[in-house]
Design an enzyme around this catalytic site. Sequence first.
Site, PDB file in Angstrom:
ATOM      1  N   ALA A   1       0.861  -1.192   0.000  1.00  0.00           N
ATOM      2  CA  ALA A   1       0.000   0.000   0.000  1.00  0.00           C
ATOM      3  C   ALA A   1       0.890   1.233   0.000  1.00  0.00           C
ATOM      4  O   ALA A   1       2.035   1.186   0.453  1.00  0.00           O
ATOM      5  CB  ALA A   1      -0.874  -0.012   1.250  1.00  0.00           C
TER       6      ALA A   1
ATOM      7  N   GLY B   1       0.831  -5.159   0.412  1.00  0.00           N
ATOM      8  CA  GLY B   1      -0.190  -5.246  -0.641  1.00  0.00           C
ATOM      9  C   GLY B   1       0.328  -5.930  -1.896  1.00  0.00           C
ATOM     10  O   GLY B   1      -0.461  -6.506  -2.662  1.00  0.00           O
TER      11      GLY B   1
ATOM     12  N   GLU C   1      -0.175  -9.445  -1.205  1.00  0.00           N
ATOM     13  CA  GLU C   1      -1.627  -9.683  -1.220  1.00  0.00           C
ATOM     14  C   GLU C   1      -2.171  -9.717  -2.652  1.00  0.00           C
ATOM     15  O   GLU C   1      -3.046 -10.515  -2.978  1.00  0.00           O
ATOM     16  CB  GLU C   1      -2.334  -8.603  -0.380  1.00  0.00           C
TER      17      GLU C   1
ATOM     18  N   GLU D   1       3.607  -5.261   7.373  1.00  0.00           N
ATOM     19  CA  GLU D   1       2.772  -4.225   7.996  1.00  0.00           C
ATOM     20  C   GLU D   1       3.025  -4.085   9.488  1.00  0.00           C
ATOM     21  O   GLU D   1       2.982  -2.984  10.042  1.00  0.00           O
ATOM     22  CB  GLU D   1       1.279  -4.525   7.762  1.00  0.00           C
TER      23      GLU D   1
HETATM   24  N1  COA Z   1       4.609   3.322   0.085  1.00  0.00           N
HETATM   25  C1  COA Z   1       5.109   4.551  -0.155  1.00  0.00           C
HETATM   26  N2  COA Z   1       6.416   4.771  -0.377  1.00  0.00           N
HETATM   27  C2  COA Z   1       7.253   3.743  -0.331  1.00  0.00           C
HETATM   28  C3  COA Z   1       6.799   2.421  -0.082  1.00  0.00           C
HETATM   29  C4  COA Z   1       5.410   2.236   0.141  1.00  0.00           C
HETATM   30  N3  COA Z   1       4.879   1.040   0.391  1.00  0.00           N
HETATM   31  N4  COA Z   1       7.852   1.604  -0.090  1.00  0.00           N
HETATM   32  C5  COA Z   1       8.930   2.361  -0.359  1.00  0.00           C
HETATM   33  N5  COA Z   1       8.580   3.648  -0.489  1.00  0.00           N
HETATM   34  C6  COA Z   1       9.439   4.804  -0.793  1.00  0.00           C
HETATM   35  C7  COA Z   1      10.482   5.022   0.291  1.00  0.00           C
HETATM   36  O1  COA Z   1       9.925   5.772   1.343  1.00  0.00           O
HETATM   37  C8  COA Z   1      11.536   5.761  -0.471  1.00  0.00           C
HETATM   38  O2  COA Z   1      11.128   7.088  -0.624  1.00  0.00           O
HETATM   39  P1  COA Z   1      12.238   8.272  -0.747  1.00  0.00           P
HETATM   40  O3  COA Z   1      13.015   7.942  -1.980  1.00  0.00           O
HETATM   41  O4  COA Z   1      11.389   9.482  -0.875  1.00  0.00           O
HETATM   42  O5  COA Z   1      13.030   8.179   0.499  1.00  0.00           O
HETATM   43  C9  COA Z   1      11.484   5.113  -1.850  1.00  0.00           C
HETATM   44  O6  COA Z   1      10.199   4.513  -1.958  1.00  0.00           O
HETATM   45  C10 COA Z   1      12.531   4.040  -2.047  1.00  0.00           C
HETATM   46  O7  COA Z   1      12.459   3.138  -0.948  1.00  0.00           O
HETATM   47  P2  COA Z   1      13.754   2.456  -0.325  1.00  0.00           P
HETATM   48  O8  COA Z   1      13.350   1.730   0.920  1.00  0.00           O
HETATM   49  O9  COA Z   1      14.852   3.463  -0.199  1.00  0.00           O
HETATM   50  O10 COA Z   1      14.107   1.476  -1.508  1.00  0.00           O
HETATM   51  P3  COA Z   1      14.877   0.104  -1.445  1.00  0.00           P
HETATM   52  O11 COA Z   1      15.139  -0.244  -2.863  1.00  0.00           O
HETATM   53  O12 COA Z   1      16.028   0.154  -0.501  1.00  0.00           O
HETATM   54  O13 COA Z   1      13.838  -0.954  -0.802  1.00  0.00           O
HETATM   55  C11 COA Z   1      11.699  -1.975  -0.517  1.00  0.00           C
HETATM   56  C12 COA Z   1      12.659  -1.288  -1.483  1.00  0.00           C
HETATM   57  C13 COA Z   1      10.404  -2.227  -1.255  1.00  0.00           C
HETATM   58  C14 COA Z   1      12.294  -3.320  -0.068  1.00  0.00           C
HETATM   59  C15 COA Z   1      11.481  -1.084   0.724  1.00  0.00           C
HETATM   60  O14 COA Z   1      11.171   0.237   0.289  1.00  0.00           O
HETATM   61  C16 COA Z   1      10.366  -1.492   1.634  1.00  0.00           C
HETATM   62  O15 COA Z   1      10.540  -2.399   2.438  1.00  0.00           O
HETATM   63  N6  COA Z   1       9.202  -0.815   1.527  1.00  0.00           N
HETATM   64  C17 COA Z   1       8.111  -0.912   2.462  1.00  0.00           C
HETATM   65  C18 COA Z   1       7.312  -2.169   2.273  1.00  0.00           C
HETATM   66  C19 COA Z   1       6.173  -2.190   3.258  1.00  0.00           C
HETATM   67  O16 COA Z   1       6.318  -2.014   4.438  1.00  0.00           O
HETATM   68  N7  COA Z   1       4.972  -2.437   2.716  1.00  0.00           N
HETATM   69  C20 COA Z   1       3.778  -2.536   3.484  1.00  0.00           C
HETATM   70  C21 COA Z   1       3.053  -1.252   3.448  1.00  0.00           C
HETATM   71  S1  COA Z   1       1.665  -1.304   4.520  1.00  0.00           S
END
Ligand code: COA
Length: 259
Positions: A65, A108, A111, A131
């Site tokens: 999400a 998501g 999901e 989450e």
């Molecule tokens: N929603 C909104 N923004 C998100 C996001 C999400 N689910 N996941 C990542 N981003 C944003 C980060 O905040 C970051 O923003 P910035 O560039 O403005 O700082 C950008 O995307 C890149 O994320 P980053 O974590 O630096 O990239 P990465 O390549 O190191 O890692 C992921 C990628 C997907 C592994 C990691 O971002 C992550 O674990 N995301 C969250 C997943 C999560 O918790 N999902 C459940 C949501 S309820």
Amino acid sequence: MSSESVINLERRDDGVAIITLTNGKVNPLSTAVLDGLHSIANELAADLPGAIIVTGGERIFAAGADISEFGGPEEGAAITRKFHDALGALSALPRMVIAEVAGYALGGGCELAMACDYRIASTKAVFGQPEILLGIIPGGGGTQRLPRIVGASRAKEISLSGRQVAADEALRIGLADEVVEHEALRDRTLELASSLAKGALVAQGLTKEAIDRGLSMSLEEGLAVERHVFTEVFRSEDSQIGVKSFLENGPGKAEFVGR
Ligand code: COA
């Protein structure tokens, strides 16, 4: 943002439809993506393809999400409703929906993959329901679909820890149905999807319906659904073609018309 720039639908000549998430680098499932997915699912329902592939980015299938849209309970209620409606419309399509997962499928994203009928992952794929690390819970179907796929105890361990599940483990626990080399991923999903698209599509849809409806019923109720769809399938042109072809030429030679 219009949904067109964050999600894309391609219809191929072989009957395969490919839905691609194109929402920037990490592919968050924003409300715009979910609206786009829902309207694509409706469009496909109105003019059914032979099979559907759902895919995301090379490195990130979908990061979950869009966390920047979170707020309080009101926003939460709207987001979980949108997830359930969009993923429900996708999974209700009476065709095989295949998730092609090249990289991270978190929250998501996981999901969405689970709302598909079958998951083909690359060796670089990573699944998870993180989450809990934000102090919240899965709201896109994860509390219900994950235990149905991997069992209640494993679903609790994954969701309560928020840990990541690598491709080899995902395969072992049934979260991924196949894992292939990263470079071979598209070829494999297309091979399966285009071969299914040539099949007896009415029978495929009825089989999927019986399996999915039966999963939330008792065995007796599920068998009643099977009796109903087994009767219905004989109304299809493909059932006549398939039976005749078998009797005249043996198994596996029928050329179906998808009706
Ligand atoms: N929603 C909104 N923004 C998100 C996001 C999400 N689910 N996941 C990542 N981003 C944003 C980060 O905040 C970051 O923003 P910035 O560039 O403005 O700082 C950008 O995307 C890149 O994320 P980053 O974590 O630096 O990239 P990465 O390549 O190191 O890692 C992921 C990628 C997907 C592994 C990691 O971002 C992550 O674990 N995301 C969250 C997943 C999560 O918790 N999902 C459940 C949501 S309820």
